[in-house]
Design an enzyme around this catalytic site. Structure first.
Site, PDB file in Angstrom:
ATOM      1  N   LYS A  29      97.677  27.544  27.179  1.00 13.44           N
ATOM      2  CA  LYS A  29      98.324  27.278  25.896  1.00 13.44           C
ATOM      3  C   LYS A  29      99.476  26.287  26.075  1.00 13.44           C
ATOM      4  CE  LYS A  29      98.601  30.572  22.918  1.00 13.44           C
ATOM      5  NZ  LYS A  29      98.879  31.898  22.444  1.00 13.44           N
ATOM      6  N   ARG A  98     105.034  33.759  23.203  1.00 12.92           N
ATOM      7  CA  ARG A  98     103.583  33.961  23.340  1.00 12.92           C
ATOM      8  C   ARG A  98     103.161  33.851  24.797  1.00 12.92           C
ATOM      9  NH1 ARG A  98     100.859  32.687  18.360  1.00 12.92           N
ATOM     10  NH2 ARG A  98     102.377  32.057  16.807  1.00 12.92           N
ATOM     11  N   GLY A 107      93.748  37.921  23.089  1.00 16.05           N
ATOM     12  CA  GLY A 107      94.292  39.195  22.624  1.00 16.05           C
ATOM     13  C   GLY A 107      94.640  40.182  23.719  1.00 16.05           C
ATOM     14  N   MET A 109      96.962  39.912  26.147  1.00 13.94           N
ATOM     15  CA  MET A 109      98.378  40.009  26.495  1.00 13.94           C
ATOM     16  C   MET A 109      99.221  39.958  25.218  1.00 13.94           C
ATOM     17  SD  MET A 109      98.525  37.957  30.043  1.00 13.94           S
ATOM     18  CE  MET A 109      97.771  36.523  29.346  1.00 13.94           C
ATOM     19  N   ARG A 343      92.548  24.245  22.605  1.00 15.69           N
ATOM     20  CA  ARG A 343      91.989  24.383  23.956  1.00 15.69           C
ATOM     21  C   ARG A 343      90.523  24.018  23.879  1.00 15.69           C
ATOM     22  NH1 ARG A 343      92.233  30.872  23.553  1.00 15.69           N
ATOM     23  NH2 ARG A 343      90.830  30.934  21.803  1.00 15.69           N
ATOM     24  N   HIS A 459      88.387  38.783  16.712  1.00 18.70           N
ATOM     25  CA  HIS A 459      88.490  39.268  18.091  1.00 18.70           C
ATOM     26  C   HIS A 459      87.115  39.606  18.654  1.00 18.70           C
ATOM     27  CE1 HIS A 459      88.909  42.519  21.073  1.00 18.70           C
ATOM     28  NE2 HIS A 459      89.861  41.735  21.533  1.00 18.70           N
ATOM     29  N   ARG A 637      56.251  36.628  55.481  1.00 18.33           N
ATOM     30  CA  ARG A 637      57.004  37.411  56.456  1.00 18.33           C
ATOM     31  C   ARG A 637      56.137  38.545  56.981  1.00 18.33           C
ATOM     32  NH1 ARG A 637      62.229  40.584  54.747  1.00 18.33           N
ATOM     33  NH2 ARG A 637      60.699  42.029  53.890  1.00 18.33           N
ATOM     34  N   GLU A 767      68.955  37.686  60.049  1.00 12.17           N
ATOM     35  CA  GLU A 767      69.488  38.760  59.208  1.00 12.17           C
ATOM     36  C   GLU A 767      70.201  39.835  60.011  1.00 12.17           C
ATOM     37  OE1 GLU A 767      66.318  40.606  56.999  1.00 12.17           O
ATOM     38  OE2 GLU A 767      64.913  40.462  58.665  1.00 12.17           O
ATOM     39  N   SER A 786      65.269  31.481  58.118  1.00 10.29           N
ATOM     40  CA  SER A 786      65.548  31.837  56.727  1.00 10.29           C
ATOM     41  C   SER A 786      66.564  32.974  56.759  1.00 10.29           C
ATOM     42  CB  SER A 786      64.270  32.271  56.026  1.00 10.29           C
ATOM     43  OG  SER A 786      64.586  32.649  54.706  1.00 10.29           O
ATOM     44  N   THR A 789      70.118  37.426  53.749  1.00  9.03           N
ATOM     45  CA  THR A 789      71.521  37.778  53.506  1.00  9.03           C
ATOM     46  C   THR A 789      71.694  39.213  53.011  1.00  9.03           C
ATOM     47  OG1 THR A 789      71.242  36.620  51.422  1.00  9.03           O
ATOM     48  CG2 THR A 789      72.425  35.457  53.181  1.00  9.03           C
ATOM     49  N   ASN A 790      70.589  39.856  52.608  1.00  8.76           N
ATOM     50  CA  ASN A 790      70.724  41.269  52.239  1.00  8.76           C
ATOM     51  C   ASN A 790      71.054  42.092  53.491  1.00  8.76           C
ATOM     52  OD1 ASN A 790      69.796  40.426  49.741  1.00  8.76           O
ATOM     53  ND2 ASN A 790      67.674  41.003  50.173  1.00  8.76           N
ATOM     54  N   ASP A 791      70.232  41.912  54.507  1.00  5.94           N
ATOM     55  CA  ASP A 791      70.488  42.652  55.744  1.00  5.94           C
ATOM     56  C   ASP A 791      71.712  42.120  56.465  1.00  5.94           C
ATOM     57  OD1 ASP A 791      68.744  44.872  56.284  1.00  5.94           O
ATOM     58  OD2 ASP A 791      67.099  43.433  56.099  1.00  5.94           O
ATOM     59  N   CYS A 854      66.635  33.604  51.808  1.00  3.31           N
ATOM     60  CA  CYS A 854      65.725  34.331  50.926  1.00  3.31           C
ATOM     61  C   CYS A 854      66.266  35.685  50.506  1.00  3.31           C
ATOM     62  CB  CYS A 854      64.349  34.480  51.571  1.00  3.31           C
ATOM     63  SG  CYS A 854      64.400  35.406  53.107  1.00  3.31           S
ATOM     64  N   TYR A 874      66.796  24.801  51.520  1.00  2.00           N
ATOM     65  CA  TYR A 874      66.328  25.417  50.277  1.00  2.00           C
ATOM     66  C   TYR A 874      66.934  26.797  50.070  1.00  2.00           C
ATOM     67  CZ  TYR A 874      63.183  28.291  53.121  1.00  2.00           C
ATOM     68  OH  TYR A 874      62.691  29.185  54.028  1.00  2.00           O
TER      69      TYR A 874
HETATM   70  C1  PEP Z   1      67.121  40.157  53.514  1.00  6.08           C
HETATM   71  O1  PEP Z   1      67.422  41.043  54.292  1.00  6.08           O
HETATM   72  O2  PEP Z   1      67.949  39.399  52.967  1.00  6.08           O
HETATM   73  C2  PEP Z   1      65.719  39.955  53.132  1.00  6.08           C
HETATM   74  C3  PEP Z   1      65.360  38.951  52.376  1.00  6.08           C
HETATM   75  O3  PEP Z   1      64.846  40.887  53.555  1.00  6.08           O
HETATM   76  P1  PEP Z   1      64.646  42.307  52.821  1.00  6.08           P
HETATM   77  O4  PEP Z   1      65.453  42.281  51.573  1.00  6.08           O
HETATM   78  O5  PEP Z   1      63.207  42.448  52.570  1.00  6.08           O
HETATM   79  O6  PEP Z   1      65.185  43.231  53.857  1.00  6.08           O
HETATM   80 MG    MG Z   2      65.849  41.964  55.463  1.00 10.56          MG
END
Ligand code: PEP
Ligand code: MG
Length: 902
Positions: A29, A98, A107, A109, A343, A459, A637, A767, A786, A789-791, A854, A874
């Site tokens: 503001k 203000r 709204g 604050m 704004r 609001h 896989r 992983e 690859s 990233t989950n594990d 992945c 990718y």
């Molecule tokens: C992972 O671990 O990121 C993965 C893609 O494998 P999954 O989810 O099947 O364990």
């Molecule tokens: Mg995994």
């Protein structure tokens, strides 16, 4: 002395000293008021106290040194400029105080208006307003009310109650009918309430009022609802708010005064034109709170043509200057227009795309910038289904389509009930006359919001749009009775728990549940809607921006898909291959028994039989996928089930066997099975015999899969297609694991592929943290990585991915340990660092190493930017998120100065 302090720590900026790029320091503001001042627009004079002063106050609990002196100096200069002194008994200067953070928090604050009024200056104000005593006493009672509630935490209901009393005594329901005497009496009543709750008289000293109001605004940064809103909108908690002290101008001086809110384009659809609400004889807060029904801004042309024309001129100028949709607040004081705020305006997802396209056409921005004006979350929202209305659905009411989407759910009337039912998994629609900031919890919990009052700028509308939540506002045919938990409409009564459907695009309200159909944007992605033929501005804008994103991006986008059907959908959505085909998903259903046999058997023959039975089934799966993905890479896989997912549950089996034994039945087979399941039982299956470990322990398992993949690829190639398989080994932690699997796989591939021309790559998932840290060694044996990233998140943080989100993440979010679950958006500092190390060391060892991701993060907008910055080739995500990832990859590639709109 004061000058010296100013040089050291400048905490206060006159509007003439700031500009729009100083949002970090002056808040949105303040920065924009400064910008408008410098553009020569009619802004009431004032100054801004910086976010740094707020942060210093919040850290120490007291105003930083020098602040008081700087406020004094700026106040004096404001008084000089206005020719009035704050709270002067004869001709008082009044100010508003203000809040204004870097990102708009509508709204959430505090604001205090009319600071400077007291028992004496109220008389001066009346005289200066041409003897308008009613106006002066109304302003004074508003000050005590706002000040009491905001600064001294006096319960707001007590003031409301006194106001209702005054109206009742006068036999009216409208505050406009109260005369000067009534309001004078109300001021007395308010003062008593103030004294009762605070133990002191309402402060008469104007400067004390000002200082306390400033302090209250600082503190409102940490008010519960502000904290909640920030968490919801992912606004960092440590920014602090600026405070704007602005000379008051009055929209409540009579019929030639008023106040309004406007957008330079329709914030719901993006259509060009003037959109806004106007309320004559009112102060700003009355419009946004939706307390009285407004008139469309166009009516101002009739009421006050000169101000209307000036306003339109200013709006056009602001759009050209900001090169974007602007929203503004203005006040007209006796025919004189004042700009109170501007704004870059919040907008719906559809409007964001449409407006970005329009601005390119108008030559205000280029396509790179257009890409920055939209984002993946908005695109995802546009892919939600819409109501299918070719049946007998008659709407029962029509309000303002304030925030698009289609929502059905059970009606609730309070925020608390919305939260309660949502926690039980129910879809709810929160129905209110109007919402206020205290309804935030309920708005978050609800699928949609329906109000009977307020326009596009109320609001409910503003907050819902910000959250991407469906909202219909101002449906005034609906008569809401909150205490009785019901509303009536078109002669019918709808009670709590009844189902309604609301359409946030058309503003229509339906009784019962209306079926939904796919969005136009999805039809466009699926190829059933030609953008050149669509008479839909949105589809054309999406097409244009996606085309640019595809041309700009460096990251390819693949899909995670396990069936031919998923593969086909992913391809229609623009996937450039499959980044993860989870083969264990192919072992469910009626194949489960074969797998069970495979895992539990101790004899070679039985195992070979099971494998032989699985081979053709697997091959057919792959054939189907390779056909759909003709010419594109498919990463398959090898099987990676946590063992417990395939074995019968131990407890159940033990009970069954015991019961059968009791009955004297022949249970030899079951006993053997139970013994085997006991043998293989694991305390931590996620850290147990899965992935490559399983492949190394069960002879022939991976070999069967590799053979099925190679045979399928050869078959598709012989049919005239082109299969590009990439075999991926899961859960590798040491290069030796990969080398062992690879040696066997290469033999099989060579034997199957022969001279067919099929080329099969062999690579690994990264992983397990150890794999990331030894990526240089692993790359010697891998043609691609690859990132799983989950594990990697599970093992990097030591968080069981199946348990922790429901168990205690809420507490971590509350404490700010992280702002979002690391399973949702990549933790750049920790898990992200593992990815970066592995990418760098892998590429150093093997420059042509292909790199992808992945895990779920592959479709998360924030994470896509990170993967771009790490230099992956990718990302791979679920088919439905492919367009989102394409868009975000494009945005990451043209990352320059984006607009700061939220
Ligand atoms: C992972 O671990 O990121 C993965 C893609 O494998 P999954 O989810 O099947 O364990
Ligand atoms: Mg995994």
């Amino acid at each position: 002395m004061a000058a010296q302090e100013t040089v050291d720590h400048k905490y206060v900026y006159d509007f003439a000293e700031g500009n729009k790029d100083l949002k970090d320091l002056l808040g949105g503001k303040g920065a924009n008021l400064a910008e408008m001042t410098n553009l020569g627009l009619p802004v009431p004079p004032g100054f801004t106290i910086t976010t740094e002063a707020c942060k210093a106050y919040l850290a120490t609990g007291r105003e930083p040194d020098g602040l008081a002196g700087q406020i004094e100096a700026h106040l004096e200069s404001l008084e000089r400029g206005m020719g009035r002194r704050l709270g002067d008994p004869h001709d008082p200067l009044l100010v508003s105080v203000r809040s204004g953070a870097k990102f708009s928090m509508p709204g959430m604050m505090e604001t205090v208006l009319n600071v400077g009024l007291n028992d004496r200056s109220v008389v001066g104000l009346a005289a200066q307003a041409g003897g308008n005593e009613r106006f002066a006493w109304d302003s004074y009672r508003r000050l005590i009310q706002m000040f009491g509630k905001t600064v001294c935490e006096v319960p707001g209901e007590e003031f409301e109650h006194a106001l209702d009393e005054a109206k009742r005594a006068r036999g009216t329901t409208s505050d406009l009918d109260l005369d000067a005497d009534d309001l004078r009496g109300l001021v007395d009543a308010y003062k008593k309430i103030f004294l009762k709750h605070t133990g002191r008289d309402f402060p008469q000293e104007p400067r004390e009022q000002l200082d306390l109001a400033i302090r209250a605004v600082f503190e409102s940064w940490n008010a519960e609802r502000a904290v909640l809103y920030r968490r919801q909108e992912r606004i960092p908690a440590d920014l602090g708010t600026a405070v704007n002290v602005v000379a008051m101008v009055f929209g409540n001086l009579g019929p030639d005064s008023g106040t309004g809110v406007a957008f330079t384009r329709d914030p719901a659809s993006g259509a060009q034109g003037i959109y806004g609400d106007y309320l004559a004889n009112a102060q700003g807060e009355d419009v946004v709170a939706g307390i009285r029904n407004t008139v469309p801004l166009q009516d101002l042309e009739r009421l006050d043509k000169r101000s209307y024309d000036e306003l339109l001129g200013i709006m056009a100028r602001l759009e050209g200057h900001y090169r974007d949709l602007c929203d503004i607040e203005f006040t007209i004081e006796r025919g004189k227009l004042w700009m109170l705020q501007t704004r870059v305006g919040k907008r719906t997802a559809a409007a964001a795309f449409v407006i970005a396209g329009q601005l390119v056409d108008e030559g205000l921005i280029d396509l790179d910038e257009a890409l920055h004006r939209v984002n993946g979350a908005q695109l995802a929202q546009l892919m939600f289904p819409r109501f299918q209305l070719d049946h007998d659905f008659e709407s029962v009411a029509k309000g303002v389509g304030a925030s698009p989407g289609a929502a059905s759910g059970k009606v609730v009337f309070t925020s608390a009930r919305a939260v309660e039912l949502a926690a039980e998994g129910e879809a709810v629609i929160l129905v209110r006359r109007e919402t206020n900031p205290d309804d935030l919890n309920g708005m978050i919990a609800a699928k949609g919001i329906l109000t009977s009052r307020g326009g596009k700028t109320s609001h409910a509308a503003v907050v819902a749009r910000g959250m991407g939540k469906t909202c219909v506002s101002g449906a005034d045919e609906i008569d809401v009775n909150v205490p009785a938990k019901r509303f009536s409409v078109a002669g019918q009564t709808v009670s709590e728990g009844d189902v309604v459907s609301i359409d946030g695009t058309t503003g229509k309200v339906y009784l019962g549940e209306v079926p939904v159909m796919p969005s136009e944007v999805v039809r466009y992605f699926e190829g059933t809607l030609d953008p050149d033929e669509a008479d839909d501005a949105l589809v054309r804008a999406v097409h244009r921006i996606m085309t640019h994103a595809d041309a700009a991006r460096r990251l390819a986008v693949r899909a995670n898909a396990d069936t031919g059907e998923d593969a086909a959908r992913a391809r229609r959505f623009g996937a450039q291959g499959i980044g993860l085909c989870r083969t264990e998903h192919m072992f469910l259903g009626d194949r489960r028994e074969l797998v069970e046999r495979l895992i539990l058997t101790r004899t070679d023959t039985e195992r070979s039989d099971a494998l032989a039975a699985l081979l053709p089934l697997q091959r057919d799966d792959f054939v189907e996928i390779f056909r759909e993905m003709d010419g594109l890479p498919v990463t398959v896989r090898l099987i990676d089930p946590p063992l417990h997912e395939f074995l019968p549950p131990l407890e159940q089996l033990a009970v069954d066997v015991a019961v059968a034994q009791e009955r004297g039945e022949d249970v030899a087979k079951e006993e053997a099975l139970l013994a085997a399941v006991r043998r293989m039982h694991e305390e931590n299956p996620m850290l147990g015999l899965r992935g490559v470990r399983l492949g190394l322990v069960i002879p022939g398992l991976f070999a069967m899969q590799v053979r099925a993949i190679a045979e399928a690829a050869v078959r598709v190639t012989r049919e005239g297609g082109s299969a590009c398989p990439e075999i991926m080994v899961p859960l590798v932690g040491a290069v030796q694991e990969l080398e062992t699997v690879r040696a066997e796989a290469e033999k099989i591939i060579a034997e199957v592929v022969g001279d067919s021309g099929v080329e099969v790559l062999i690579g690994t998932m990264i992983e397990v943290p150890r794999a990331a840290l030894t990526a240089g060694q692993i790359a010697e044996a891998a043609q691609f990585f690859s990132f799983g990233t989950n594990d990697l998140t599970q093992m990097g943080w030591g968080f069981s991915r199946d348990d922790v989100e429901g168990a205690f993440f809420w507490r971590y979010l509350e404490l700010g340990i992280f702002g979002i679950s690391p399973f949702e958006s990549i933790d750049r500092d920790g898990v992200g660092r593992l990815v970066r190390i592995a990418a760098e060391e892998g590429r150093a060892a093997r420059p042509e190493l292909k790199l992808g991701v992945c895990g779920e993060h592959g479709g998360d907008p924030e994470s896509v930017h990170f993967f771009h910055s790490v230099g992956l080739d990718y990302v791979s995500c679920s088919p439905f998120r492919v367009p989102v990832a394409r868009l975000e990859a494009g945005r990451a590639a043209v990352e320059t100065v984006g607009s700061d709109s939220r």
